[in-house]
Design a protein around this motif. Structure first.
Motif, mmCIF file in Angstrom:
data_model
loop_
_atom_site.group_PDB
_atom_site.id
_atom_site.type_symbol
_atom_site.label_atom_id
_atom_site.label_comp_id
_atom_site.label_asym_id
_atom_site.label_seq_id
_atom_site.Cartn_x
_atom_site.Cartn_y
_atom_site.Cartn_z
ATOM 1 N N UNK A 146 -5.554 57.740 -40.229
ATOM 2 C CA UNK A 146 -5.823 56.121 -40.002
ATOM 3 C C UNK A 146 -4.836 55.228 -40.963
ATOM 4 N N UNK A 147 -4.509 55.816 -42.029
ATOM 5 C CA UNK A 147 -3.639 55.075 -42.882
ATOM 6 C C UNK A 147 -2.111 54.888 -42.040
ATOM 7 N N UNK A 148 -1.574 56.036 -41.656
ATOM 8 C CA UNK A 148 -0.460 56.299 -40.724
ATOM 9 C C UNK A 148 -0.367 55.213 -39.659
ATOM 10 N N UNK A 149 -1.638 54.745 -39.039
ATOM 11 C CA UNK A 149 -1.792 53.903 -37.995
ATOM 12 C C UNK A 149 -1.338 52.497 -38.334
ATOM 13 N N UNK A 150 -1.280 52.220 -39.710
ATOM 14 C CA UNK A 150 -0.852 50.898 -40.323
ATOM 15 C C UNK A 150 0.578 50.901 -41.135
ATOM 16 N N UNK A 151 0.825 52.214 -41.404
ATOM 17 C CA UNK A 151 2.272 52.538 -41.946
ATOM 18 C C UNK A 151 2.858 53.448 -41.274
ATOM 19 N N UNK A 153 6.002 54.202 -41.104
ATOM 20 C CA UNK A 153 7.302 54.558 -41.641
ATOM 21 C C UNK A 153 6.850 55.767 -42.497
ATOM 22 N N UNK A 154 5.690 56.353 -43.054
ATOM 23 C CA UNK A 154 5.227 57.253 -43.649
ATOM 24 C C UNK A 154 4.390 58.352 -42.890
ATOM 25 N N UNK A 155 5.047 59.638 -42.884
ATOM 26 C CA UNK A 155 4.374 60.357 -42.041
ATOM 27 C C UNK A 155 3.112 60.873 -42.531
ATOM 28 N N UNK A 156 2.385 61.363 -41.619
ATOM 29 C CA UNK A 156 1.061 61.841 -41.873
ATOM 30 C C UNK A 156 0.924 63.065 -42.892
ATOM 31 N N UNK A 157 1.814 63.885 -43.056
ATOM 32 C CA UNK A 157 1.846 64.943 -44.286
ATOM 33 C C UNK A 157 2.329 64.237 -45.532
ATOM 34 N N UNK A 158 3.120 63.448 -45.438
ATOM 35 C CA UNK A 158 3.475 62.730 -46.936
ATOM 36 C C UNK A 158 2.322 61.999 -47.129
ATOM 37 N N UNK A 159 1.470 61.266 -46.675
ATOM 38 C CA UNK A 159 0.130 60.597 -47.143
ATOM 39 C C UNK A 159 -0.855 61.691 -47.437
#
Length: 289
Positions: A146-151, A153-159
């Motif tokens: 869900x966070x990656x949906x808005x950001x 440039x940041x990969x899901x694994x990084x989040x």
């Protein structure tokens, strides 16, 4: 229609395999060795430990996972829509069932470093497979998606690494700093493996070729490699001479052939090679709504 059904079946099979790998890492490595590597499963390990004196055997991991995912799915439906939730819900159910079916068993891995590496690699492979088909197993995976949906440039694994770091601190308070340090190693490997699977599937090579024999080079690439080539107008700033610069994207294996073709036709050709993180289109990954 048949091809579409095959693709859908392939997607859900990948989700099942990924969920099983994640459950294996939790039930056979992380839980027996009390390694809190993050995620809802990490919190579940903490809760199970804290409730051992209240509930026989502690609060079940699978049940805690279900309870945590209910509010997250309600939020996901609102933000991402029902189509996204279908895959995520399937992944969550597969993960919960795997946690229920796979017995919690201590493999007697006395070496915590080995356990961290093995668990991180297995769990990372599972997460990577699931993310590669744009699905989720709920929990912090869903939060990260869900966070990656808005950001973007940041990969899901990084989040996930950030979220897992917070959960690891909680684990350090409960199980001690030593276990937490090994858990950090597992999270790092987990992120690297999952990143490699998600991005590695889409890696390609990009080539810029500057040569006076661009017509012959382009013709050879088109017919011998069956790859598209684009001619870009360029100007040499030293000679002020107009020329064509070839641009093409190929697989990692084909880049060697591109170089060989260029040098065979024009030994003085100027070839620039670069990595491409993601390619979508004919001959690569096709975008499907």
């Amino acid at each position: 229609m048949k091809n579409r059904n095959i693709l859908i079946l392939r997607k859900y099979l990948i989700i099942i395999v990924g969920a099983i790998l994640m459950a294996v890492s939790v039930n056979l490595i992380f839980e027996p060795m009390e390694l809190v590597t993050g995620g809802v499963s990490g919190l579940a390990i903490v809760v199970k430990h804290l409730t051992k004196n209240i509930i026989e055997g502690g609060f079940p991991l699978w049940l805690f996972t279900i309870l945590c995912n209910v509010p997250l799915f309600l939020l996901a439906i609102k933000i991402m829509g029902k189509n996204f939730v279908v895959s995520a819900l399937f992944g969550t159910i597969a993960f919960v069932l795997a946690l229920m079916v796979i017995p919690i068993y201590d493999l007697k891995l006395d070496d915590y470093l080995l356990a961290s590496i093995l668990g991180g690699a297995i769990g990372g492979a599972g997460i990577g497979l699931i993310f590669s088909v744009q699905a989720s197993t709920g929990g912090t995976d869903l939060i990260a998606t869900l966070f990656h949906y808005y950001k973007r440039h940041i990969t899901v694994p990084q989040i996930l690494i950030i979220i897992d770091g917070i959960i690891i601190v909680i684990g350090a308070i409960v199980f001690g700093l030593g276990n937490a340090l090994y858990a950090i190693i597992a999270v790092y490997i987990n992120g690297k493996v999952s990143d490699g699977i998600v991005e590695g599937l889409k890696y390609a090579k990009m080539a810029y070729i500057i040569s006076d024999h661009y017509t012959q080079i382009a013709d050879s690439i088109l017919h011998n490699l069956d790859r598209g080539v684009t001619g870009l107008s360029a100007t040499g700033m030293y000679s002020n001479k107009e020329r064509k610069m070839l641009f093409c994207v190929v697989s990692k294996k084909e880049i060697v052939k591109i170089i060989a073709i260029s040098k065979k036709i024009d030994p003085s050709a100027f070839v620039i090679i670069s990595d491409v993180r993601e390619v979508m289109g004919e001959g690569f990954i096709e975008y499907r709504q």
